[in-house]
Scaffold this motif. Structure first.
Motif, PDB file in Angstrom:
ATOM      1  N   UNK A  68       0.805  -1.225   0.000  1.00 56.42           N
ATOM      2  CA  UNK A  68       0.000   0.000   0.000  1.00 56.42           C
ATOM      3  C   UNK A  68       0.841   1.279   0.000  1.00 56.42           C
ATOM      4  N   UNK A  69       2.162   1.157   0.053  1.00 62.04           N
ATOM      5  CA  UNK A  69       3.039   2.326  -0.033  1.00 62.04           C
ATOM      6  C   UNK A  69       3.218   3.103   1.261  1.00 62.04           C
ATOM      7  N   UNK A  70       2.573   2.683   2.339  1.00 59.24           N
ATOM      8  CA  UNK A  70       2.736   3.401   3.618  1.00 59.24           C
ATOM      9  C   UNK A  70       4.153   3.218   4.136  1.00 59.24           C
ATOM     10  N   UNK A  71       4.660   4.249   4.827  1.00 56.57           N
ATOM     11  CA  UNK A  71       6.032   4.207   5.327  1.00 56.57           C
ATOM     12  C   UNK A  71       6.090   4.574   6.806  1.00 56.57           C
ATOM     13  N   UNK A  72       7.113   4.040   7.444  1.00 54.59           N
ATOM     14  CA  UNK A  72       7.444   4.401   8.820  1.00 54.59           C
ATOM     15  C   UNK A  72       8.868   4.917   8.779  1.00 54.59           C
ATOM     16  N   UNK A  73       9.082   6.153   9.220  1.00 53.01           N
ATOM     17  CA  UNK A  73      10.400   6.784   9.183  1.00 53.01           C
ATOM     18  C   UNK A  73      10.908   6.949  10.608  1.00 53.01           C
ATOM     19  N   UNK A  74      12.143   6.516  10.831  1.00 53.40           N
ATOM     20  CA  UNK A  74      12.744   6.634  12.147  1.00 53.40           C
ATOM     21  C   UNK A  74      14.238   6.844  11.987  1.00 53.40           C
ATOM     22  N   UNK A  75      14.888   7.183  13.081  1.00 58.69           N
ATOM     23  CA  UNK A  75      16.324   7.398  13.037  1.00 58.69           C
ATOM     24  C   UNK A  75      16.962   7.034  14.349  1.00 58.69           C
ATOM     25  N   UNK A  76      18.284   6.892  14.313  1.00 56.74           N
ATOM     26  CA  UNK A  76      19.001   6.505  15.519  1.00 56.74           C
ATOM     27  C   UNK A  76      20.473   6.865  15.382  1.00 56.74           C
TER      28      UNK A  76
ATOM     29  N   UNK B 223      -0.200   0.327  14.433  1.00 51.48           N
ATOM     30  CA  UNK B 223      -0.710   0.272  13.055  1.00 51.48           C
ATOM     31  C   UNK B 223       0.262  -0.491  12.160  1.00 51.48           C
ATOM     32  N   UNK B 224       1.536  -0.268  12.355  1.00 52.08           N
ATOM     33  CA  UNK B 224       2.562  -0.980  11.595  1.00 52.08           C
ATOM     34  C   UNK B 224       2.509  -2.474  11.918  1.00 52.08           C
ATOM     35  N   UNK B 225       2.357  -2.811  13.177  1.00 49.55           N
ATOM     36  CA  UNK B 225       2.267  -4.218  13.587  1.00 49.55           C
ATOM     37  C   UNK B 225       1.037  -4.873  12.952  1.00 49.55           C
ATOM     38  N   UNK B 226      -0.089  -4.177  12.951  1.00 45.50           N
ATOM     39  CA  UNK B 226      -1.315  -4.730  12.351  1.00 45.50           C
ATOM     40  C   UNK B 226      -1.104  -5.064  10.876  1.00 45.50           C
ATOM     41  N   UNK B 227      -0.503  -4.137  10.134  1.00 45.80           N
ATOM     42  CA  UNK B 227      -0.260  -4.395   8.712  1.00 45.80           C
ATOM     43  C   UNK B 227       0.784  -5.493   8.517  1.00 45.80           C
TER      44      UNK B 227
ATOM     45  N   UNK C 127       7.133 -10.453   4.080  1.00 46.71           N
ATOM     46  CA  UNK C 127       7.657 -10.354   2.708  1.00 46.71           C
ATOM     47  C   UNK C 127       7.190  -9.103   1.968  1.00 46.71           C
ATOM     48  N   UNK C 128       6.209  -8.412   2.503  1.00 51.59           N
ATOM     49  CA  UNK C 128       5.693  -7.202   1.860  1.00 51.59           C
ATOM     50  C   UNK C 128       6.194  -5.918   2.516  1.00 51.59           C
TER      51      UNK C 128
ATOM     52  N   UNK D 158      -0.640  10.129   8.714  1.00 52.33           N
ATOM     53  CA  UNK D 158      -1.958  10.014   8.093  1.00 52.33           C
ATOM     54  C   UNK D 158      -2.080   8.766   7.245  1.00 52.33           C
ATOM     55  N   UNK D 159      -2.748   8.893   6.102  1.00 53.29           N
ATOM     56  CA  UNK D 159      -2.997   7.751   5.217  1.00 53.29           C
ATOM     57  C   UNK D 159      -1.735   7.251   4.522  1.00 53.29           C
ATOM     58  N   UNK D 160      -0.710   8.092   4.432  1.00 54.61           N
ATOM     59  CA  UNK D 160       0.505   7.720   3.700  1.00 54.61           C
ATOM     60  C   UNK D 160       1.567   7.068   4.565  1.00 54.61           C
ATOM     61  N   UNK D 161       1.366   7.112   5.878  1.00 50.10           N
ATOM     62  CA  UNK D 161       2.413   6.570   6.726  1.00 50.10           C
ATOM     63  C   UNK D 161       1.924   6.051   8.063  1.00 50.10           C
ATOM     64  N   UNK D 162       2.869   5.530   8.796  1.00 47.38           N
ATOM     65  CA  UNK D 162       2.582   4.955  10.103  1.00 47.38           C
ATOM     66  C   UNK D 162       2.976   5.883  11.264  1.00 47.38           C
ATOM     67  N   UNK D 163       3.742   6.908  10.993  1.00 54.12           N
ATOM     68  CA  UNK D 163       4.164   7.820  12.063  1.00 54.12           C
ATOM     69  C   UNK D 163       2.978   8.653  12.530  1.00 54.12           C
ATOM     70  N   UNK D 164       3.012   9.040  13.797  1.00 53.33           N
ATOM     71  CA  UNK D 164       1.974   9.911  14.323  1.00 53.33           C
ATOM     72  C   UNK D 164       2.511  11.339  14.337  1.00 53.33           C
ATOM     73  N   UNK D 165       1.637  12.320  14.083  1.00 53.12           N
ATOM     74  CA  UNK D 165       2.111  13.710  14.026  1.00 53.12           C
ATOM     75  C   UNK D 165       2.602  14.212  15.377  1.00 53.12           C
TER      76      UNK D 165
END
Length: 120
Positions: free
Chosen positions: A32-40, A63-67, A74-75, A113-120
């Motif tokens: 679905x193209x959704x992304x989760x962005x993080x850093x360390x 939400x990321x875990x659910x998907x 593999x997706x 929002x709809x494009x990602x998994x991060x919360x504002x």
């Protein structure tokens, strides 16, 4: 394996002094193209930890875990998208530089929002 005590100490000291690469990574849902962005400050370690936590279904982003559960591992792809450029300047703040990169990439990839998994 028996190694001389001095050799062992030298290896431990070298390991502790090694600066790990800091940076930003993305977890991308290829369906679905959704992304989760993080850093360390240890980007490779953080990315591996996220992969491990998702496998255990214990990642903090529900939400990321659910998907992950619904679509399967593999997706999803994991990618380091940027690294902090190290400097010799004693006033250089790696953490502040990482925060700037993270802000830039979160805005660029629109990961809320709809494009990602991060919360504002």
């Amino acid at each position: 394996m028996n190694m001389p005590q001095e050799t062992r100490r030298a290896l431990v000291r070298k390991y502790k002094e090694t600066v790990l690469p800091a940076g930003v990574f993305v977890i991308r849902n290829t369906l679905n193209g959704r992304v989760y962005v993080s850093g360390s400050l240890d980007v490779e370690g953080a990315m591996n930890r996220a992969r491990f936590e998702l496998g255990l279904r214990s990642h903090r982003n529900k939400a990321l875990v659910r998907d992950w559960i619904a679509h399967g591992a593999e997706h999803f792809s994991f990618e380091v998208i940027d690294r902090v450029k190290e400097r010799d300047d004693p006033a250089f703040d790696r953490a502040a530089e990482l925060e700037k990169l993270l802000e830039l990439w979160r805005e660029e990839l629109q990961c809320t929002g709809d494009k990602g998994y991060n919360t504002p």
